[in-house]
Write a protein that holds these residues in place. Structure first.
Motif: not given
Length: 574
Positions: A530-545, A547-553
């Protein structure tokens, strides 16, 4: 002398009634609403738009939100059926599409947000249509996955004997789709449609009003109205918005979901007809209409028969084997090529972004992943404790369902983020704050997936099995062990898989909350996204996403997918 009742097959001779006039007026009003509301979706986008909190704007805002939800639902339904068919009937596609589905349902709405919005704005520069399409696609991402899992589970649960019958009678693909596959998945699709629409309402506040970097995008709608009322702490406006939302949910339940649930009873595989079945006065009203019956017999049926004749194989042949269809190499080659191209392009873009993430951010992501995983596990466990018994009670007792179904649908549909400021203030006073509040809000985005799937599973258990349990005087615990739990098991696993994805999605709004002109957050993967999306920090947003996808998969492949296969092999209704 009493006038005899008119048989159903003679209703065409009835005179035109007020019912027919009401149906025609309703259709005209529906068409007018769609055309008039859709006209507002075009034109120039006003980036300085201000959401008004006057009750007078609620009809217009609600109409726009409903149209977005309707379009997103139609797209989700078509996607679910097509995706499930390709995954089931093509072995190679299945190995690609099922893991891809795990990934897609694990990606939070806000992770789709920047790419979807920026792409559509670039495609429709300065036009409101681009932002509207972005909102519709984002609503679709919150609707489609549980419907897809449900329909795929229905396909793999079709009894092998019925596949054999389809082979013996040499049914073509269209005949098998219409007479076997769609009826088998109807009950699950209906209940998961209820859940999908409820999920769309849940994220509506984040979809109709969002921030990317320094830019804020707002669309007039019920979600943005509730978000603005919560931000300004205008509790009167918040009450108006919630009252309208609950009223809409009740109206949709009466006019759409109850008729569909009652209609879906015809697709249950049972020998003994149940004494108490779901009923709907709207469905009875439509069935009694001579005009609709005439339209069905004189217009719809001839068109449908013509379509069936065109799609039916000219020379009868074996089209489907009892097992999955053999590989179709041209289709397989196309799928593999498209998939390889997308994976290659995505991998290059992904690694470029990953190199921009520093070590401190990776540590933050790692710790947040552990904490959010713990919250997801707690929310899932607490949800299972009450949704399974309540879901079985609703699914097996139509009278209870008439009362409890709209209640749980309203509870599932109300955007919890609209009520979260009150909850957070309470928790702040008694202790716990966002650490406990995030689990509570996460449960609100998790438990409904399990509940609605358990209801569908309990409703699909043949009545004669319960009759046999009564005849043999099985105690309640033995009924649960030998009948109810095995009967709902495939649906329960589907509900858990989608619930886990829903819990991870909910983390983005439960670990990062804006209220009273300040931001409250707790350490977690959702808060990082959420913070990365608000701040427009796309590398952090992609990295966190990622990791989340990897955990779910990993969770789905190592835990839930084996249970899915167990449901397919051991707990099929044969």
């Amino acid at each position: 002398m009493a006038r005899p009742l008119t048989p159903d097959n003679q209703t065409l001779s009835r005179p035109w009634t007020w019912q027919d006039g009401l149906i025609i007026l309703a259709l005209i009003a529906l068409i007018f609403w769609i055309v008039n509301t859709a006209a507002q979706f075009t034109g120039k986008y006003d980036s300085t738009i201000t959401i008004q909190l006057s009750p007078r704007v609620l009809p217009s805002y609600t109409a726009q939100t409903l149209l977005r939800m309707l379009i997103a639902y139609i797209i989700s339904l078509m996607f679910s059926i097509l995706y499930s068919y390709i995954a089931y009937y093509n072995r190679t596609a299945e190995k690609i599409l099922l893991p891809l589905l795990d990934i897609l349902q694990s990606i939070p709405v806000l992770s789709f947000l920047p790419g979807v919005v920026l792409a559509l704005i670039a495609l429709f520069p300065g036009s409101r249509l681009g932002v509207e399409l972005a909102a519709i696609i984002l609503i679709y991402t919150g609707m489609a996955w549980n419907m897809t899992f449900s329909f795929y589970q229905s396909l793999i649960s079709v009894p092998r004997e019925l596949r054999e019958v389809a082979k013996i009678y040499r049914l073509g693909w269209w005949q098998q789709v219409w007479t076997l596959d769609l009826p088998a998945g109807a009950i699950g699709l209906i209940w998961n449609s209820v859940m999908s629409v409820a999920g769309g309402w849940f994220f509506l506040m984040a979809i109709e009003s969002f921030t990317i970097g320094e830019k804020t995008f707002t669309l007039p709608g019920l979600g943005s109205y509730l978000a603005e009322a919560a931000n300004q702490q205008d509790y009167a406006a918040l009450a108006y918005g919630l009252a309208v939302l609950i009223s809409v949910i009740i109206i949709v339940d009466v006019l759409v979901w109850r008729p569909l649930i009652a209609w879906g009873e015809k697709f249950k595989m049972e020998i003994v007809e149940a004494e108490n079945v779901p009923k709907s006065f709207v469905l009875d009203f439509l069935r009694r209409s001579p005009t609709l019956r005439a339209f069905h017999q004189n217009v719809f049926s001839p068109l449908w028969e013509g379509l069936d004749e065109q799609l039916r194989p000219k020379q009868p042949r074996q089209f489907f084997a009892p097992e999955k269809a053999q590989r179709s190499w041209p289709i397989t080659a196309i799928i593999l090529f498209i998939f390889a191209a997308l994976v290659g392009w995505g991998a290059i873009a992904f690694f470029r972004q990953m190199f921009a993430v520093n070590w401190q951010d990776w540590q933050r992501i790692g710790l947040g992943a552990v904490l959010t995983t713990t919250r997801v596990a707690v929310a899932l466990t607490l949800s299972l404790l009450w949704t399974v018994p309540v879901g079985v009670a609703i699914g097996r007792n139509p009278r209870a369902a008439q009362i409890l179904q709209p209640v749980v649908q309203i509870a599932a549909s109300v955007p919890a983020t609209a009520l979260f400021p009150v909850l957070l203030l309470t928790l702040t006073r008694v202790g716990g704050g966002l650490e406990i509040g995030s689990v509570a809000l996460m449960m609100l985005g998790t438990m409904w997936y399990i509940l609605f799937n358990v209801i569908a599973g309990a409703q699909a258990i043949p009545t004669e099995l319960f009759e046999a349990a009564i005849v043999y005087q099985l105690p309640w615990w033995q009924r649960w062990r030998t009948l109810i739990l095995p009967g709902i098991f495939p649906y329960l696993i589907t509900g858990i898989i989608t619930a886990v994805g829903g819990a991870w999605n909910s983390s983005i709004v439960s670990e990062y909350v804006e209220f009273q002109n300040r931001t409250e957050q707790t350490l977690g993967l959702g808060a990082t996204i959420s913070a990365a999306s608000v701040q427009g920090d796309f590398p952090l947003l992609m990295a966190a996403t990622a990791v989340m996808s990897l955990l779910v998969v990993l969770t789905n492949r190592l835990v839930w997918r084996p249970l899915y296969r167990l449901a397919e092999t051991k707990y099929q209704l044969l």
